[in-house]
Design a protein around this motif. Structure first.
Motif, PDB file in Angstrom:
ATOM      1  N   SER B 272      12.193  49.793  29.404  1.00  0.00           N
ATOM      2  CA  SER B 272      12.013  48.844  28.670  1.00  0.00           C
ATOM      3  C   SER B 272      11.451  47.695  29.066  1.00  0.00           C
ATOM      4  CB  SER B 272      13.505  48.060  28.446  1.00  0.00           C
ATOM      5  OG  SER B 272      14.537  49.152  28.027  1.00  0.00           O
ATOM      6  N   VAL B 273      10.573  47.130  27.999  1.00  0.00           N
ATOM      7  CA  VAL B 273       9.654  45.990  28.075  1.00  0.00           C
ATOM      8  C   VAL B 273      10.518  44.648  27.973  1.00  0.00           C
ATOM      9  CG1 VAL B 273       7.711  44.729  27.341  1.00  0.00           C
ATOM     10  CG2 VAL B 273       7.734  47.114  27.456  1.00  0.00           C
ATOM     11  N   ILE B 274      10.728  43.847  29.222  1.00  0.00           N
ATOM     12  CA  ILE B 274      11.554  42.652  29.141  1.00  0.00           C
ATOM     13  C   ILE B 274      10.528  41.406  29.061  1.00  0.00           C
ATOM     14  CG2 ILE B 274      13.682  41.457  30.143  1.00  0.00           C
ATOM     15  CD1 ILE B 274      13.988  44.467  31.405  1.00  0.00           C
ATOM     16  N   PRO B 275      10.502  40.699  27.978  1.00  0.00           N
ATOM     17  CA  PRO B 275       9.739  39.382  28.209  1.00  0.00           C
ATOM     18  C   PRO B 275      10.519  38.052  28.373  1.00  0.00           C
ATOM     19  CG  PRO B 275      10.083  39.948  25.713  1.00  0.00           C
ATOM     20  CD  PRO B 275      11.009  40.910  26.817  1.00  0.00           C
ATOM     21  N   GLY B 276      11.337  38.214  29.391  1.00  0.00           N
ATOM     22  CA  GLY B 276      11.879  37.182  29.746  1.00  0.00           C
ATOM     23  C   GLY B 276      12.174  36.907  31.234  1.00  0.00           C
ATOM     24  N   GLY B 277      12.780  35.859  31.871  1.00  0.00           N
ATOM     25  CA  GLY B 277      13.119  35.722  33.291  1.00  0.00           C
ATOM     26  C   GLY B 277      11.903  34.994  34.134  1.00  0.00           C
ATOM     27  N   TYR B 278      11.140  34.411  33.401  1.00  0.00           N
ATOM     28  CA  TYR B 278      10.208  33.674  34.140  1.00  0.00           C
ATOM     29  C   TYR B 278       9.540  32.202  33.361  1.00  0.00           C
ATOM     30  CZ  TYR B 278       8.502  38.289  35.502  1.00  0.00           C
ATOM     31  OH  TYR B 278       8.315  39.708  36.100  1.00  0.00           O
ATOM     32  N   GLU B 279      10.957  31.910  32.793  1.00  0.00           N
ATOM     33  CA  GLU B 279      10.632  30.460  32.361  1.00  0.00           C
ATOM     34  C   GLU B 279      10.288  29.338  33.073  1.00  0.00           C
ATOM     35  OE1 GLU B 279      12.754  32.504  31.625  1.00  0.00           O
ATOM     36  OE2 GLU B 279      12.559  33.236  29.408  1.00  0.00           O
ATOM     37  N   GLY B 280      10.932  29.485  34.462  1.00  0.00           N
ATOM     38  CA  GLY B 280      10.899  28.617  35.252  1.00  0.00           C
ATOM     39  C   GLY B 280       9.343  28.758  36.148  1.00  0.00           C
ATOM     40  N   PRO B 331       5.468  22.932  28.880  1.00  0.00           N
ATOM     41  CA  PRO B 331       5.646  24.188  27.937  1.00  0.00           C
ATOM     42  C   PRO B 331       6.918  23.785  27.133  1.00  0.00           C
ATOM     43  CG  PRO B 331       6.205  24.659  30.267  1.00  0.00           C
ATOM     44  CD  PRO B 331       5.604  23.330  30.333  1.00  0.00           C
ATOM     45  N   PRO B 332       7.087  24.302  25.858  1.00  0.00           N
ATOM     46  CA  PRO B 332       8.441  23.941  25.221  1.00  0.00           C
ATOM     47  C   PRO B 332       9.675  24.517  25.934  1.00  0.00           C
ATOM     48  CG  PRO B 332       6.842  25.449  24.212  1.00  0.00           C
ATOM     49  CD  PRO B 332       6.247  24.941  25.353  1.00  0.00           C
ATOM     50  N   THR B 333       9.555  25.349  26.942  1.00  0.00           N
ATOM     51  CA  THR B 333      11.030  25.893  27.578  1.00  0.00           C
ATOM     52  C   THR B 333      11.240  25.091  28.503  1.00  0.00           C
ATOM     53  OG1 THR B 333       9.292  26.746  29.111  1.00  0.00           O
ATOM     54  CG2 THR B 333      10.435  28.473  27.712  1.00  0.00           C
ATOM     55  N   ALA B 334      10.474  23.893  28.807  1.00  0.00           N
ATOM     56  CA  ALA B 334      11.130  22.789  29.547  1.00  0.00           C
ATOM     57  C   ALA B 334      11.482  21.728  28.818  1.00  0.00           C
ATOM     58  CB  ALA B 334      10.034  22.260  30.603  1.00  0.00           C
ATOM     59  N   GLU B 335      12.686  21.854  28.220  1.00  0.00           N
ATOM     60  CA  GLU B 335      13.329  21.300  27.107  1.00  0.00           C
ATOM     61  C   GLU B 335      13.570  19.902  27.318  1.00  0.00           C
ATOM     62  OE1 GLU B 335      17.110  23.293  25.236  1.00  0.00           O
ATOM     63  OE2 GLU B 335      16.791  23.907  27.531  1.00  0.00           O
ATOM     64  N   ASP B 336      13.899  19.410  28.709  1.00  0.00           N
ATOM     65  CA  ASP B 336      13.894  17.866  28.682  1.00  0.00           C
ATOM     66  C   ASP B 336      12.914  17.166  28.745  1.00  0.00           C
ATOM     67  OD1 ASP B 336      16.569  18.526  29.681  1.00  0.00           O
ATOM     68  OD2 ASP B 336      16.215  18.571  31.631  1.00  0.00           O
ATOM     69  N   PHE B 337      11.759  17.863  29.100  1.00  0.00           N
ATOM     70  CA  PHE B 337      10.378  17.104  29.125  1.00  0.00           C
ATOM     71  C   PHE B 337       9.446  17.187  28.003  1.00  0.00           C
ATOM     72  CE2 PHE B 337      11.386  17.827  33.664  1.00  0.00           C
ATOM     73  CZ  PHE B 337      11.394  16.450  34.400  1.00  0.00           C
ATOM     74  N   TYR B 338       9.563  18.381  27.449  1.00  0.00           N
ATOM     75  CA  TYR B 338       8.777  18.608  26.307  1.00  0.00           C
ATOM     76  C   TYR B 338       8.835  17.639  25.130  1.00  0.00           C
ATOM     77  CZ  TYR B 338       6.469  21.174  22.649  1.00  0.00           C
ATOM     78  OH  TYR B 338       5.491  21.478  21.621  1.00  0.00           O
ATOM     79  N   THR B 339       7.607  17.372  24.758  1.00  0.00           N
ATOM     80  CA  THR B 339       7.579  16.541  23.290  1.00  0.00           C
ATOM     81  C   THR B 339       6.258  17.514  22.658  1.00  0.00           C
ATOM     82  OG1 THR B 339       7.084  14.586  22.151  1.00  0.00           O
ATOM     83  CG2 THR B 339       6.097  14.657  24.189  1.00  0.00           C
ATOM     84  N   ASP B 340       6.602  17.413  21.250  1.00  0.00           N
ATOM     85  CA  ASP B 340       5.144  18.169  20.377  1.00  0.00           C
ATOM     86  C   ASP B 340       4.817  16.774  19.674  1.00  0.00           C
ATOM     87  OD1 ASP B 340       6.848  17.758  17.994  1.00  0.00           O
ATOM     88  OD2 ASP B 340       6.566  19.510  17.344  1.00  0.00           O
TER      89      ASP B 340
END
Lengths: 342, 535
Positions: B272-280, B331-340
């Motif tokens: 399986s190809v798993i595109p997660g687990g690196y957000e940090g 990056p948008p994964t950093a919910e607290d800090f991110y603003t668009d």
């Protein structure tokens, strides 16, 4: 210059000693040039060992870089660094590899056997197949067999080694599952000495054949050309006129002298022995000296690179001595002696 | 099989991706079983395996299983306590109290105490560590009132949020009883570390493998599940893919297999190809300008170049969809800090040409406005490919680009010390808080030679001020707002362009369970990873 100068013919052993001594002395200027070249080239390259290290660890500050340069002895001026480097080399002190955090001699010795095993097998295999195929091609000169062999060898020669290697992996390791994918031994296998040796041999089949096939064209062409040339010489005509059986003419009167250029080529290729083959080592995950030299350059690890080149130079000198000895065996006209073989 | 279709993933912020991944019910009902050897692919052999000195992903990949940090990232709770059970910053920002876990021992049997934390903080993180030297700059002392309490004392107010966010990456705790008085640069510990983690260092066969074995004394009952982890050195990407297929290896991490192989591998039964687990540990692709070059010192030119680049094209072609277009340095994964809510430079070649004309660089007789030298960072396929794309994209608006390549050492020296470049493609890492490794890309007044930092020649008092506020604002909400201003100013001044955010991809065999179950999975401890017997 044949025997003219000899008043008292020295013993074989003494002549051999003189020959060896000459060979070693001849190697010294080469070594000095290589040592200076290594230093100069690494000096010319952009970036030093600390830059290469920081690139790998992904973060750092100016203070850290300065501390590391200090620790690695890179803070000194060019002159004093060269002095330290050359003094060490003169004392045969290979020093410490900063990229591997171990002694250079340890790092090289870890990999030397793998590379020698792989490269010697590949060159000998390639030369043997090449000699046989080249011989057949010469005997069938102009025929379809000759064309087929020459063409096949050239195609293999033009094929990139990594591609051939990957094809081998896909066919023999992934599809057929006959051979392992890479490495030098089976992980966690608890084998006795015999099975362990066979296990290593099994792991070497693909890389050795891949390398041998890429070198093959060289030996095929050399042997074919040499046999055709020798076949036209007077002694072959004489041998045939004496009624020597054709089989013996081909093997002894043509084949044996035709091996000379092949042996020369083996000697020349010994230079690539230690360099190994970065590509094949990478594809088959074999820890060898080729990949090590590449790493030494990209990490700007001067001591390690110098050590590898030193080892390589010694090996080339050694192999060429053996090649010279082989000449004597192959061609009765060649006599080993001081000054005769330069 | 994939957990989610790629198109679906692309449309969603990675946060949702992540939570969707962990709640995937496929393996949920399975009960972990103990035993087995996990074989993972590895391509680098770090010279120093000590994660407290070298905070880098290549080192963590191996040594995070041996040496634990105080806390690890977690999809549900943000942070999961490891060696510290809880922590609290004082209101004045001058101290940070850590309550340590009881009953933890080092793998050699010695007890883990607050003395180990004090030693690690004062002598290693602050003095030796590539990242900690900045974060713990103002750390004055560590008090240890008892064995399970360590109080970090700072000379300047230091935001608790920053320390908290830094816990996973920079606080690997070393055993004081083995290292006190040792020369930390030379010690043999760095080649064979000892820790409190789920696994114990067993052997390193250079060029072949690292072997870790189960820590029988691990503090978490019943864990780890695996008997061994073997890191097989497999440098060639093609060979890695083949080894996954044959089952010679179970896992490749950090996109070690080329993206172009992902679809083929995904189609293989059992892989399986798993595109997660690196957000940090999100990586970013940046286009860096050398402001010393007259044209690039002009904001209009930088904006024009940003308009000339099609981020969606990069995402689709270079990253095959495994990335998101960037709107700024966070990056948008950093919910607290991110603003668009930032200035945007949408792909618009007409606008780019207009801006270049306005800046005073009209197309010459041959259609070219000016020429630039571009140095793509050589370490990722994607950085090199992005360089090729930027060259084409800028040619379309009349800027000629020459690609200059070097190996990693040469690239670092050329860009960050000698400033011998006009454009560069960089790949800075997002490390969970803007102050750890992001703001340094905008900080003015740095010495030449500081790598992965602002060597662009950009120095804005306003920006420097915001960055200073970020490391001194104690209130978490207020500090978060400061970083929204930071993103806005970064996009307005545009000293560099953040093009895409990408996280790596893991390819694993299906019998391996609990893969990618935290935002730093590849660099976490793997205590809960297990291998299902029948597949």
């Amino acid at each position: 210059m044949p025997e003219a100068k000899s008043k008292v013919s020295p013993s074989r052993a003494a002549r051999f000693a003189v020959f060896l001594f000459q060979r070693v002395v001849q190697a010294i200027p080469v070594l000095i040039l290589v040592a200076i070249g290594v230093f100069g080239l690494l000096e010319l390259a952009e970036g030093d060992a600390v830059d290469a290290y920081l690139a790998g660890i992904g973060a750092g500050d100016a203070g850290l870089a300065a501390e590391l340069r200090d620790r690695y002895g890179l803070g000194d001026g060019l002159g004093s660094r060269f002095l330290t480097y050359s003094t060490r080399l003169v004392q045969f002190d290979l020093g410490y590899s900063i990229a591997f955090s171990r002694d250079v001699s340890t790092v090289i010795l870890e990999r030397l056997p793998n590379t020698l095993l792989m490269m010697i097998s590949a060159i000998l295999l390639s030369a043997s197949i090449g000699v046989i195929l080249g011989g057949i091609a010469a005997m069938r000169k102009g025929g379809p067999l000759d064309a087929g062999i020459t063409f096949g060898a050239l195609i293999l020669n033009a094929t990139p080694g990594f591609w051939l290697g990957l094809l081998g992996i896909i066919l023999f390791a992934v599809k057929l599952r006959w051979l392992p994918i890479g490495g030098l031994s089976t992980l966690d296998a608890d084998y006795g000495p015999v099975r362990a040796t066979l296990d290593v041999a099994r792991h070497l089949v693909l890389p050795v054949f891949t390398l041998a096939l890429t070198y093959l064209a060289l030996y095929v062409r050399l042997m074919r050309g040499a046999m055709i040339e020798v076949g036209e010489s007077g002694w072959v005509l004489a041998a045939r006129a004496r009624g020597v059986p054709e089989r013996q003419v081909v093997l002894r009167h043509i084949g044996r002298p035709a091996l000379l250029p092949v042996v020369t080529m083996i000697g020349l290729q010994s230079g690539t022995l230690l360099g190994g083959s970065v590509v094949i080592e990478t594809v088959f995950s074999i820890p060898g000296l080729g990949a090590l030299a590449f790493e030494a350059v990209s990490q700007r690890d001067l001591q390690l690179l110098a050590g590898i080149l030193l080892a390589g130079t010694l090996l080339v000198v050694f192999v060429n001595i053996i090649v010279d000895l082989a000449y004597g065996l192959l061609d009765p006209r060649v006599r080993l002696g001081a000054g005769e073989i330069a | 099989m994939t957990y989610l279709p790629k198109e679906f993933l692309r449309g969603l912020p990675a946060v949702f991706m992540a939570s969707a991944l962990i709640s995937t019910p496929v393996f949920a009902q399975d009960t972990p079983v103990s035993g087995g050897t996990l074989v993972v692919a590895n391509d680098t052999e770090p010279r120093n395996l000590n994660p407290a000195i070298v905070a880098s992903n290549g080192v963590f990949y191996i040594s995070s299983k041996i040496v634990e940090p105080l806390a690890e990232m977690d999809y549900d709770t943000g942070l999961r306590p490891l060696l510290a059970e809880s922590w609290e910053a004082s209101d004045d920002g001058l101290s940070f109290t850590l309550n340590l876990r009881e009953g933890v021992t080092w793998s050699d049997g010695a007890p883990f105490t607050s003395a180990d934390v004090a030693f690690s903080a004062m002598q290693v993180w602050k003095e030796k560590q590539n990242i900690g030297r900045q974060i713990f700059r103002n750390l004055d002392a560590v008090e240890t009132p008892d064995d399970t309490t360590a109080i970090l004392r700072f000379s300047e107010p230091t935001p608790g949020q920053l320390i908290e966010n830094a816990l996973p990456a920079v606080t690997a705790v070393l055993p004081a009883h083995l290292l006190e008085g040792e020369n930390l640069d030379e010690t043999s510990y760095n080649a064979a570390p000892v820790g409190t983690g789920p696994f114990v260092f067993a052997e390193h066969k250079p060029g072949e493998l690292y072997r870790l074995t189960r820590n029988e004394n691990y503090w978490q009952n019943g864990q780890p599940y695996l008997d061994q982890i073997v890191y097989r050195v497999l440098p060639d990407p093609g060979a890695k893919a083949a080894a996954l297929e044959t089952g010679d290896i179970h896992v490749t991490a950090f996109s070690a297999v080329p993206l172009t192989d992902m679809a083929r591998l995904d189609a293989i039964e059992g892989v399986s190809v798993i595109p997660g687990g690196y957000e940090g540990i999100t990586y970013n692709i940046t286009l860096d300008f050398n402001h010393r070059r007259e044209e690039l010192g002009n904001p209009l030119v930088r904006q024009a170049i940003a308009h000339a680049i099609d981020q969606d094209f990069l995402v689709d072609v270079v990253f095959l969809g495994y990335a998101t277009p960037a709107t700024g340095p966070v990056p948008p994964t950093a919910e607290d800090f991110y603003t668009d809510d930032t200035a945007k430079y949408p792909f618009d070649t007409a606008r780019a040409e207009e801006l270049l004309d306005e800046a005073g660089y009209p197309r010459g007789a041959d259609g070219t406005r000016f020429s630039l030298r571009l140095r793509p960072a050589p370490w990722f396929q994607q950085t090199r490919d992005t360089g090729d794309y930027v060259r084409q994209a800028l040619a379309a608006v009349g800027i000629e680009v020459e690609i200059v390549t070097a190996d990693p050492g040469g690239h670092i020296a050329a860009v960050y010390t000698d400033h011998d470049y006009d454009l560069a493609i960089g790949s800075p890492v997002w490390r969970n808080d803007p102050a750890i490794s992001t703001t340094i890309l905008y900080q003015g007044g740095l010495d030449a030679g500081v790598p992965f930092a602002n060597q662009w020649g950009y120095d804005s008092p306003e920006m420097n001020d915001i960055i200073a506020q970020g490391i001194s604002t104690l209130d978490t909400a207020a500090r978060t707002e400061v970083y929204k201003d930071f993103q806005r100013l970064a996009q307005e001044d545009l000293p560099i362009v953040f093009l895409t955010h990408f996280t790596f991809i893991t390819v694993a065999r299906d019998e391996v369970r609990n893969v990618a179950n935290n935002p730093r999975w590849a660099t976490s401890g793997w205590a809960d990873t297990w291998i299902a017997a029948d597949q």
